[in-house]
Design a protein around this motif. Structure first.
Motif: not given
Ligand code: KG4
Ligand code: ZN
Length: 369
Positions: A22-26, A31-40, A126-129, A314-321
């Motif tokens: 998995a790879a991802s850009v966050v 002052d704004s919410k985080p954004e998941i720009l990609s999550n493969i 990663g899971h904890a945060l 769920l996609k962010l509960c299981t393993d992801n980047a």
């Protein structure tokens, strides 16, 4: 110490600790919410299915083959290139060491070539945060991590401030689902198939034990339950389809009951230790969090105990980047000293809470998290 002064932080995350490449850009802007720009996420389930479990060597080879392309896709999906990235964060443990080497070495090479900081992330962190990425929840809170390799309750009080309040003394919960499925002739991965069969079963037919229920010790145990399932199945073999469904339903009910008992104990401890917490939360993570019966039991428990129940998608509960990239952003924001990351050697075992006494035999070869 790494310093990112920009108003916009963008981190590339890499995850290879088990059977997901998995790879991802966050990104996080002031002052704004985080954004998941990609999550493969590329799952290797099919490669391991014939073996009924994850084969470390196959996993490592599959990561080598896929990772470069997955990273390219994550950057392309996010519409950025490496020069736009502020840091590279990679899972450095715990997990299968072959996969960890592939991910961390790739991250080191990319970070060195692009002149970017590197952050070595503990997969469990990663899971904890994750719930802070998806729900913006505040510290402190409780995390229930239930996956194929871990079953833990962790008190999360800040970035780097984790205390394990409970763990399993034998099998991880996902492992118990997988082994039960195997015993009953259900395909891998077991959890979803046990849940599917349970939906057609009679949960009152078998009275399975609720391990550790009411115990003064805070931990989980599932091996006794597994043995009880085996004995029940052997006693009525050969099993009809309905027998399998009834065993699954009875097993799932026993699990939900045992888990809620352990979690209630932790909720009470949390109340005692944080009497001023106005909106305490229980966050779930890990593949078993997909199980509706367990989720509903926990939701009910939280409702009755004045806790907010938080289940990230769920996609962010299981393993992801994305969770690894986000943990990297949390490190940068909190000023964690990650200067030595280029010297970091992957760790197959790496407890999140290094103070609590390890439990011998808990979890499965430190592999899946
Ligand atoms: O977090 P995860 O995707 O991978 C790691 O363990 O790292 O969790 C996979 C575990 C497997 O043991 C799988 O059987 C279990 O989560 N699982 C479930 C369900 N979906 C996945 N267990 C129970 N019910 C489910 N619906
Ligand atoms: Zn995990």
């Amino acid at each position: 110490m790494l310093k990112v002064c920009d108003e916009l932080i963008r981190v590339l995350g890499i995850e290879t600790s088990c059977d997901e490449t998995a790879a991802s850009v966050v990104s996080l802007a002031n002052d704004s919410k985080p954004e998941i720009l990609s999550n493969i996420v590329l799952s290797q389930i099919e490669e391991h299915a014939a073996f009924g479990g994850v084969v470390p060597e196959i996993a490592a080879r599959a990561h080598v083959e896929a990772l470069d392309g997955i990273i390219e896709a994550a950057l392309a999906d996010a519409g950025v290139d490496l020069s736009d990235i502020d840091a590279v964060a990679a899972t450095a443990g715990p997990g299968l060491v072959g996969g960890l080497i592939v991910g961390l070495m790739t991250a080191k090479a990319i970070a060195a070539a692009a002149g970017k900081p590197l952050i070595a992330i503990n997969h469990l962190e990663g899971h904890a945060l994750t719930a802070r990425l998806t729900e913006g929840i505040e510290f402190p809170y409780l995390l229930l991590l239930v996956s194929g390799g871990h079953t833990q309750i962790v008190r999360v009080a800040g970035v780097g401030d984790y205390q394990r309040w409970a763990t399993t003394i034998d099998d991880a919960l996902g492992e118990a689902f997988d082994k039960t499925a195997k015993m009953l002739g259900l395909p891998y991965p077991g959890g979803p198939n046990v849940e599917k069969a349970a939906a057609k079963g009679d949960a009152s037919r078998f009275s399975f034990p609720r391990p550790m229920k009411g115990s003064a010790q805070p931990d989980f145990s599932f091996s006794g339950l597994k043995t009880a399932v085996r004995q029940a199945a052997t006693a009525i073999a050969p099993l009809t389809e309905q027998d399998v469904c009834d065993i699954c339903a009875s097993f799932q009910l026993a699990v939900a009951d045992a888990v809620t008992d352990r979690v209630l104990r932790a909720l009470n401890r949390f109340r005692d230790e944080f009497p001023d917490a106005t909106a305490p939360a229980l966050v779930v993570a890990g593949g078993v969090a997909a199980n509706l019966a367990i989720k509903q039991a926990l939701e009910k428990l939280c409702l009755g105990s004045g806790f907010r129940f938080v289940a990230p998608p769920l996609k962010l509960c299981t393993d992801n980047a994305a969770m690894i990239a986000w943990a990297g952003i949390e490190h940068l924001k909190a000023g964690v000293d990650d200067d030595d990351a280029f010297d970091f050697v992957p760790r197959s075992r790496w407890p999140l809470d290094t103070i609590s006494t390890p439990i011998v035999g808990s979890g499965r070869r430190g592999a899946k998290a």
